[in-house]
Design a protein around this motif. Structure first.
Motif, PDB file in Angstrom:
ATOM      1  N   ALA A   1     -21.495   4.504  22.289  1.00  0.00           N
ATOM      2  CA  ALA A   1     -20.806   4.028  23.484  1.00  0.00           C
ATOM      3  C   ALA A   1     -19.328   4.229  23.209  1.00  0.00           C
ATOM      4  N   ILE A   2     -18.695   5.121  23.976  1.00  0.00           N
ATOM      5  CA  ILE A   2     -17.293   5.470  23.711  1.00  0.00           C
ATOM      6  C   ILE A   2     -16.540   5.584  25.030  1.00  0.00           C
ATOM      7  N   TYR A   3     -15.402   4.954  25.079  1.00  0.00           N
ATOM      8  CA  TYR A   3     -14.573   4.934  26.286  1.00  0.00           C
ATOM      9  C   TYR A   3     -14.017   6.317  26.625  1.00  0.00           C
ATOM     10  N   ASN A   4     -13.466   6.980  25.658  1.00  0.00           N
ATOM     11  CA  ASN A   4     -12.730   8.213  25.903  1.00  0.00           C
ATOM     12  C   ASN A   4     -13.235   9.285  24.928  1.00  0.00           C
ATOM     13  N   PHE A   5     -13.850  10.331  25.447  1.00  0.00           N
ATOM     14  CA  PHE A   5     -14.486  11.339  24.594  1.00  0.00           C
ATOM     15  C   PHE A   5     -14.022  12.717  25.029  1.00  0.00           C
ATOM     16  N   GLU A   6     -13.191  13.339  24.200  1.00  0.00           N
ATOM     17  CA  GLU A   6     -12.750  14.703  24.499  1.00  0.00           C
ATOM     18  C   GLU A   6     -12.561  15.558  23.249  1.00  0.00           C
ATOM     19  N   ASP A   7     -13.044  15.097  22.113  1.00  0.00           N
ATOM     20  CA  ASP A   7     -12.845  15.834  20.865  1.00  0.00           C
ATOM     21  C   ASP A   7     -13.990  16.823  20.655  1.00  0.00           C
TER      22      ASP A   7
END
Length: 191
Positions: free
Chosen positions: A71-77
């Protein structure tokens, strides 16, 4: 060498995490969590101070053998995305929950599409900000902290990430993940 203020900061954060576990862990007794044991390994990383949060996370993903729930708020890696795809290719069941507003941004949407195209289940929370940042690996390890899966978290921000090997704690946190995964405002990601 760490300065005295950095050491105090690290100790304060570890104490805060321990208190959160003690007060918010429902069934695991404080005595069980604090008992010295080879079954309760704790690792941590503070960006730009002690270790590297991204490396700690990638190691946990790389060592997985059966399940990864995130569960991750911000994922762009893209490097973390690739590590999840590699885990899925090894037969690891990977599930990701993220925030619907953050997922609308073009680069994040592309990354989520890549995950689903590679057989990874992705859901978004639509009615409120999904601000959790936790990863459970193989029903044995919880990885959590301030770290988002972004370039800023990896290189610009001061972030922390903690990894705790504790089967009882992982079960409780996985139960929370399951509740979010199945709630009515959590929808399957679609292109």
């Amino acid at each position: 060498m760490l300065s005295t203020s950095n050491i105090v900061l690290i100790l304060a954060l570890i104490g805060s995490i321990a208190l959160n576990i003690l007060f918010f862990s429902k069934s695991t007794s404080p005595e069980k969590l604090l008992q010295p044991s080879n079954d309760h390994e704790v690792e941590y990383a503070f960006s730009q101070l002690s270790n590297d949060p991204k490396t700690l996370l990638l190691n946990a993903i790389g060592e997985s053998t059966s399940t990864i729930d995130i569960a991750i708020y911000n994922f762009e890696d893209p490097e973390i995305s690739e590590a999840l795809i590699e885990a899925s290719d090894r037969g690891v069941k990977v599930r990701v929950i993220t925030d619907s507003e953050k997922s609308k941004k073009k680069n994040r949407a592309k990354l989520l599409n890549t995950l689903t195209d590679n057989g990874i289940d992705v859901k978004i929370v639509t009615s409120k900000k999904m601000h959790l940042k936790m990863t459970m690996v193989d029903e044995r390890l919880v990885v959590f902290g301030s770290y988002n899966f972004t370039a800023e978290s990896a290189s610009e921000n001061m972030e922390q990430l903690v990894s705790i090997s504790n089967i009882n704690l992982v079960k409780e946190w996985t139960d929370v993940f399951e509740k979010v995964w199945h709630q009515s405002d959590t929808e399957t990601w679609s292109k």
